[in-house]
Design a protein around this motif. Sequence first.
Motif, PDB file in Angstrom:
ATOM      1  N   MET A 158       0.823  -1.210   0.000  1.00  0.00           N
ATOM      2  CA  MET A 158       0.000   0.000   0.000  1.00  0.00           C
ATOM      3  C   MET A 158       0.853   1.254   0.000  1.00  0.00           C
ATOM      4  O   MET A 158       0.606   2.193  -0.766  1.00  0.00           O
ATOM      5  CB  MET A 158      -0.929  -0.005   1.228  1.00  0.00           C
ATOM      6  N   THR A 159       1.874   1.266   0.856  1.00  0.00           N
ATOM      7  CA  THR A 159       2.753   2.423   0.874  1.00  0.00           C
ATOM      8  C   THR A 159       3.419   2.575  -0.480  1.00  0.00           C
ATOM      9  O   THR A 159       3.554   3.692  -1.005  1.00  0.00           O
ATOM     10  CB  THR A 159       3.824   2.267   1.973  1.00  0.00           C
ATOM     11  N   GLY A 160       3.829   1.452  -1.053  1.00  0.00           N
ATOM     12  CA  GLY A 160       4.489   1.490  -2.350  1.00  0.00           C
ATOM     13  C   GLY A 160       3.614   2.109  -3.422  1.00  0.00           C
ATOM     14  O   GLY A 160       4.074   2.923  -4.229  1.00  0.00           O
ATOM     15  N   VAL A 161       2.360   1.750  -3.451  1.00  0.00           N
ATOM     16  CA  VAL A 161       1.456   2.306  -4.465  1.00  0.00           C
ATOM     17  C   VAL A 161       1.440   3.822  -4.404  1.00  0.00           C
ATOM     18  O   VAL A 161       1.481   4.499  -5.427  1.00  0.00           O
ATOM     19  CB  VAL A 161       0.035   1.734  -4.268  1.00  0.00           C
ATOM     20  N   PHE A 162       1.384   4.361  -3.187  1.00  0.00           N
ATOM     21  CA  PHE A 162       1.274   5.817  -3.065  1.00  0.00           C
ATOM     22  C   PHE A 162       2.586   6.535  -3.357  1.00  0.00           C
ATOM     23  O   PHE A 162       2.595   7.742  -3.568  1.00  0.00           O
ATOM     24  CB  PHE A 162       0.776   6.195  -1.664  1.00  0.00           C
ATOM     25  N   CYS A 163       3.695   5.795  -3.330  1.00  0.00           N
ATOM     26  CA  CYS A 163       4.986   6.455  -3.501  1.00  0.00           C
ATOM     27  C   CYS A 163       5.593   6.238  -4.886  1.00  0.00           C
ATOM     28  O   CYS A 163       6.489   6.987  -5.283  1.00  0.00           O
ATOM     29  CB  CYS A 163       5.996   5.951  -2.474  1.00  0.00           C
ATOM     30  N   ALA A 164       5.146   5.225  -5.607  1.00  0.00           N
ATOM     31  CA  ALA A 164       5.833   4.860  -6.843  1.00  0.00           C
ATOM     32  C   ALA A 164       5.714   5.960  -7.901  1.00  0.00           C
ATOM     33  O   ALA A 164       4.648   6.539  -8.082  1.00  0.00           O
ATOM     34  CB  ALA A 164       5.237   3.565  -7.384  1.00  0.00           C
ATOM     35  N   LEU A 165       6.831   6.240  -8.565  1.00  0.00           N
ATOM     36  CA  LEU A 165       6.816   7.205  -9.658  1.00  0.00           C
ATOM     37  C   LEU A 165       7.149   6.539 -10.975  1.00  0.00           C
ATOM     38  O   LEU A 165       7.351   7.209 -11.982  1.00  0.00           O
ATOM     39  CB  LEU A 165       7.793   8.353  -9.380  1.00  0.00           C
ATOM     40  N   ASP A 166       7.302   5.245 -10.939  1.00  0.00           N
ATOM     41  CA  ASP A 166       7.513   4.508 -12.175  1.00  0.00           C
ATOM     42  C   ASP A 166       6.319   3.584 -12.361  1.00  0.00           C
ATOM     43  O   ASP A 166       5.862   2.936 -11.411  1.00  0.00           O
ATOM     44  CB  ASP A 166       8.792   3.671 -12.070  1.00  0.00           C
ATOM     45  N   PHE A 167       5.802   3.551 -13.578  1.00  0.00           N
ATOM     46  CA  PHE A 167       4.531   2.871 -13.762  1.00  0.00           C
ATOM     47  C   PHE A 167       4.622   1.373 -13.522  1.00  0.00           C
ATOM     48  O   PHE A 167       3.688   0.757 -12.997  1.00  0.00           O
ATOM     49  CB  PHE A 167       3.964   3.156 -15.168  1.00  0.00           C
ATOM     50  N   VAL A 168       5.759   0.784 -13.877  1.00  0.00           N
ATOM     51  CA  VAL A 168       5.886  -0.651 -13.639  1.00  0.00           C
ATOM     52  C   VAL A 168       5.982  -0.940 -12.157  1.00  0.00           C
ATOM     53  O   VAL A 168       5.333  -1.851 -11.630  1.00  0.00           O
ATOM     54  CB  VAL A 168       7.111  -1.215 -14.391  1.00  0.00           C
ATOM     55  N   LEU A 169       6.747  -0.110 -11.487  1.00  0.00           N
ATOM     56  CA  LEU A 169       6.861  -0.255 -10.042  1.00  0.00           C
ATOM     57  C   LEU A 169       5.481  -0.130  -9.401  1.00  0.00           C
ATOM     58  O   LEU A 169       5.083  -0.910  -8.534  1.00  0.00           O
ATOM     59  CB  LEU A 169       7.804   0.823  -9.501  1.00  0.00           C
ATOM     60  N   PHE A 170       4.746   0.888  -9.855  1.00  0.00           N
ATOM     61  CA  PHE A 170       3.396   1.101  -9.368  1.00  0.00           C
ATOM     62  C   PHE A 170       2.562  -0.156  -9.555  1.00  0.00           C
ATOM     63  O   PHE A 170       1.882  -0.614  -8.636  1.00  0.00           O
ATOM     64  CB  PHE A 170       2.769   2.279 -10.114  1.00  0.00           C
ATOM     65  N   PHE A 171       2.639  -0.713 -10.745  1.00  0.00           N
ATOM     66  CA  PHE A 171       1.809  -1.869 -11.064  1.00  0.00           C
ATOM     67  C   PHE A 171       2.186  -3.077 -10.210  1.00  0.00           C
ATOM     68  O   PHE A 171       1.319  -3.850  -9.802  1.00  0.00           O
ATOM     69  CB  PHE A 171       1.927  -2.191 -12.557  1.00  0.00           C
ATOM     70  N   VAL A 172       3.477  -3.180  -9.939  1.00  0.00           N
ATOM     71  CA  VAL A 172       3.911  -4.299  -9.104  1.00  0.00           C
ATOM     72  C   VAL A 172       3.269  -4.197  -7.726  1.00  0.00           C
ATOM     73  O   VAL A 172       2.690  -5.152  -7.202  1.00  0.00           O
ATOM     74  CB  VAL A 172       5.449  -4.322  -8.996  1.00  0.00           C
ATOM     75  N   PHE A 173       3.347  -3.004  -7.135  1.00  0.00           N
ATOM     76  CA  PHE A 173       2.742  -2.827  -5.809  1.00  0.00           C
ATOM     77  C   PHE A 173       1.231  -3.020  -5.867  1.00  0.00           C
ATOM     78  O   PHE A 173       0.615  -3.602  -4.993  1.00  0.00           O
ATOM     79  CB  PHE A 173       3.057  -1.437  -5.263  1.00  0.00           C
ATOM     80  N   TRP A 174       0.647  -2.451  -6.923  1.00  0.00           N
ATOM     81  CA  TRP A 174      -0.805  -2.506  -7.118  1.00  0.00           C
ATOM     82  C   TRP A 174      -1.293  -3.951  -7.106  1.00  0.00           C
ATOM     83  O   TRP A 174      -2.264  -4.296  -6.440  1.00  0.00           O
ATOM     84  CB  TRP A 174      -1.111  -1.811  -8.454  1.00  0.00           C
ATOM     85  N   GLU A 175      -0.570  -4.808  -7.833  1.00  0.00           N
ATOM     86  CA  GLU A 175      -0.962  -6.218  -7.884  1.00  0.00           C
ATOM     87  C   GLU A 175      -0.576  -6.948  -6.615  1.00  0.00           C
ATOM     88  O   GLU A 175      -1.280  -7.850  -6.179  1.00  0.00           O
ATOM     89  CB  GLU A 175      -0.299  -6.891  -9.086  1.00  0.00           C
ATOM     90  N   ALA A 176       0.529  -6.504  -6.012  1.00  0.00           N
ATOM     91  CA  ALA A 176       1.008  -7.205  -4.818  1.00  0.00           C
ATOM     92  C   ALA A 176       0.013  -7.100  -3.688  1.00  0.00           C
ATOM     93  O   ALA A 176      -0.047  -7.953  -2.801  1.00  0.00           O
ATOM     94  CB  ALA A 176       2.358  -6.629  -4.383  1.00  0.00           C
ATOM     95  N   MET A 177      -0.774  -6.035  -3.713  1.00  0.00           N
ATOM     96  CA  MET A 177      -1.779  -5.852  -2.675  1.00  0.00           C
ATOM     97  C   MET A 177      -2.836  -6.946  -2.698  1.00  0.00           C
ATOM     98  O   MET A 177      -3.402  -7.303  -1.675  1.00  0.00           O
ATOM     99  CB  MET A 177      -2.489  -4.530  -2.912  1.00  0.00           C
ATOM    100  N   LEU A 178      -3.147  -7.414  -3.898  1.00  0.00           N
ATOM    101  CA  LEU A 178      -4.293  -8.308  -4.053  1.00  0.00           C
ATOM    102  C   LEU A 178      -4.139  -9.596  -3.261  1.00  0.00           C
ATOM    103  O   LEU A 178      -5.085 -10.062  -2.640  1.00  0.00           O
ATOM    104  CB  LEU A 178      -4.480  -8.666  -5.531  1.00  0.00           C
TER     105      LEU A 178
END
Lengths: 620, 509
Positions: B129-149
């Motif tokens: 969750m913290t990662g999603v709000f901090c990521a500035l790279d779209f792939v990184l964002f997506f990784v966190f986004w999916e990791a939450m699930l």
Amino acid sequence: MNPDFIPWIILFLPLLAAVVIALFTQHDRKLSAGLSVGAVVAGFVLSLVFIKLNGWAPAHEVSVAWLTIGDLQADFGLHFDPLSLLMMLIVTGVASAIHIYSWGYMSEDRSLPRYFACLSLFTFSMLGIVLANNFLQLFIFWELVGVSSYLLIGFWFERPAAADAGKKAFITNRLGDFGFLLGILTAWAWFGSLNFAEVNKGVADWKGEHWLLTVAGLLIFCGAMGKSAQFPLHVWLPDAMEGPTPVSALIHAATMVAAGVYMLCRVFFIFTPDALTVIAWIGGFTALLSAVIAVQQDDIKRILAYSTLSQLGYMVMAVGLHGPTQAMFHLTTHAFFKALLFLGAGSVILAVHHEQDIWKMGGLRTKMPVTFWTFMVGTLALAGVPPFSGFYSKDGILAQAAQHSLPLFVVGAVVAALTTFYMFRLVFVAFLGKSRSEAAGHAQESPPVMVWPLRILAFFSVVGGLIGIEELYGTQLATEHTEHAVSFGQQLIGPFIHAPLAVGVGLLAVVIGYAAAYALYAKAAKDPLPEKLGALSRAMRNRFYFDELYQATVIRFHDFLAAAADWFDRCVIAGVGVRGTHGTTELAGRALRLLQTGNLQTYAFIFALGVALVLYMVLS
Amino acid sequence: MTAPSPNESSHLLSVLIFSPLAAAAVAAFIRSERLLRLWTLAFTSAIALFSLQLWARFDTKTADFQFVEVSRWIPTLGIKYSLGIDGISLLLVLLTTFIMPLCVLCSWRYIQTRVKEFMICLLIMQTAMTGVFCALDFVLFFVFWEAMLIPMALLIGVWGGPRKIYAALKFFVYTMSGSVFLLVAIIALRLKVGSFSIPDMMGHDYSPTFQIWVFLAFFISFAIKVPMFPFHTWLPAAHVEAPTAGSVLLASVLLKMGTYGFLRFSLPITPYATQVFTPYVLWLSVAAILYGGLTALAQTDLKKLVAYSSVAHMGFATLGIFALNQFGIQGAVLVMINHGVTTGALFIIVGIIYERLHTRDLAQTAGMGKRMPIFALFAGVFALSSLAFPGTNSFIGEFLVMSGGFQFAKTNPAFIVGMICIVPGVVLAAAYMLRMLQKVAYGGTSNPDHSHVLDLGLREILTLTPLLVLVFYIGLHPEPFTRVLDASVKHLLEQTRQVHPLAPYATLP
């Protein structure tokens, strides 16, 4: 030294009392009551000190920044002018009397500390409304008043009627308040400010569409309709009588319900003539409707509640007739005599062991002389008999009506006659004649702690019309000519000179009302009206079926909608939508599975078919 | 978009993101359940305090991303490990770090099986969750986004109620199908821009058609996450089955991902398409407010009631965002934070009821308040907050959102109708909340016997008090929160090239 810090203390003392009681002194009844009473009495004294130091004028305000968004800033501030200062005095004054009375009235209740905490919270919020210098702050305190009223109406929450009444009051108010909020937002969007003075300037320079202002004004009026219980949002106030009687006196007669009228006067500049016409008619209609209903109520508090509704209608009508001065004047005198009447009723109710039906009282005059005589003072003031305060304030409104709208003048006169009628009906039945029940036969006068507030309020109900209140409001609110520096003698006979017609008609109405009440009720053993009026009386007793109507339409409808939405959610969206997608996917999967037979010949056949198809397409 | 200012070189964000993983690793070796709980609580509390540094060091003057960290990750594909926050993400990160210890506290007795796995799931959630709000790279964002699930689906599926598997599956499939669209949009953007850097994508000039396709892909993904009407059916199911901590996380943080996505991606990357779709989204928001309120009114299961009220509240958030002006967006972010605080608290309240009575049925809970005065006080405050009572946090958020709606209606008069349609929605909020409060606190004439029920214990009071403080702190003194947002929101509006002239007649000195 600048005395501007004093009102901050006045405002926050009751809050402090409420918090301290809620958190620390719940177990100590005396201390809790003392804190609450002390806070409001100190507020009253400090108000006097402040007015002494500051004088009534000039108007000014003090504020601190509260919220900044972009270029906009919302303040938390206090506004001082004759309107707010006088109102502050009334609120703290009447509240002091009622706090002291409560000490006696509620002394046996086991939740006394909770009661006083709520009462102090209410005083704080009401003062917040009075002193607010901008719309947002006004709205915040407006809602806070609503919640303290909710808590106090439902104070005896073990009774389902009380809990339901509280909820009804809150939700009805919220309906009005939302219109109010939309109005505030409109004002903010168009004038770019929430501060009253700035909006006033904006309205004065307004070059845009006229109807926009009308709409904004009417939206703001919605707030007053909720809080001051104007038709069609009037249904909550009679039910609010489920609360303790001193609460009815303070909140649902003297102050909170008057907040709507106060607010209309505070932002009077925003109302266009069209909006005022609507306001006047809604006020007039409410006044008439509730006066008619009051005639056939038997519960002493409900009679007074409908009377309050009717008088609020009067005030709102006065605002609509370009007479904020008269409205505020009547609000002030009404605060005295209606608080007095409610406290008198409370004294009676306690004496006859929580019986509220006037047909089970009777003969209380000799047993409770102070209560009776002060109640009489209140009755005469409410009926508008000179020289009681109500005469002057009511006459002001009638004169205003005579000047602006003949039909509303007639309404006003009829309401005056009805008022006298139902009040004397109450007095004849409850106080005179013989005892109608055992409890009434053994009634005793209330203790001094309850009787003294009655005396004080009675005093002001008598002289309230003659101490220059109208003139003080006039200096700020008058839309038409004013005459300054009137002597006591001139005030006493003023109305007879300025508006002989209004006085004449008003007095005639009083005489008719009294005569009718005397003829019907002076010797009656039971109510003669139901037989004489038949269906009409039934309708009046049933409050013209407004509650049933709302139950059948609004509430039924929204319950239906809620059930429909729930059904839609479970069946259509979750069912057809989601399951449908899911089902289709699964079906497709099953269908495709049929192709996977595991039979080598079939695969070879399909493969050959594919090759043929490709060849055909390439070659042709 | 100006390039992220690299002058601040600290690893604050990385620490915030990855230390929970380390803590989870430690937790894996702890045997005692009591020690496990204590360790997770201590750790999450420490992180919450540690994250206050962000608040203290945050520069409110600039709209640039702050605390930026950039390093190589997968250079062949142009994927970088890049982090940074602005005012909007700052508040959301803080919300996440502060809600975590409360989640641990409210699971103290609720979770009795597989405590270790539960705590590990919570900690992994925090990382993602913290990662999603901090990521500035779209792939990184997506990784966190999916990791939450995965941990979330586990929270529901392992520690949930009777229909937990169904709910977990529904949650997973729903959000996963949204993510697919997000992934497509990311790849499309990468092909246009040549980099996965989010700030780079914002500065780019895309063709209108391309924007519309990207916007729609974003929209499906984020609207499911919000959830917006009519994509919301996974929410009640998930909430009802999830354990208290799961519900709290879901309501407080996960629902914010969708609105955060709108703010971070939809608006700045596809400004043209945003303009095109704004009216539709606004009307959907109005529908959500009304629909959520109405459906909540019909519920007898407390969790469902709160879940549907979430749909209505998030309707306010999307309304504010797509009003596309300063009031609206600042209000929307406040609504997001407030919803996290208030609805989180309400789910904890429901959890407290469930722990005592083992039911969430409204009729069964009638009259609990008489036995539990402290509980009634907390429930009362949070109910008032939820119905946006002035002086509490939600009022200020919804007030700003409605101001934003009005600003929008000023230029688009048709939407005045929409604003008026909200009226019943707000009255409904009062109706369903008071109905619940009255029932739970007072009950009717004949209530079920609650004589054996105990009032709140110290642990429960400790769980709820921080939220209570926030309710009043934001409600009475919102200035610090709006100040943090000011520059970022202004900048965001410039990016959408749609800075409405804020009230041209401004205003007080």
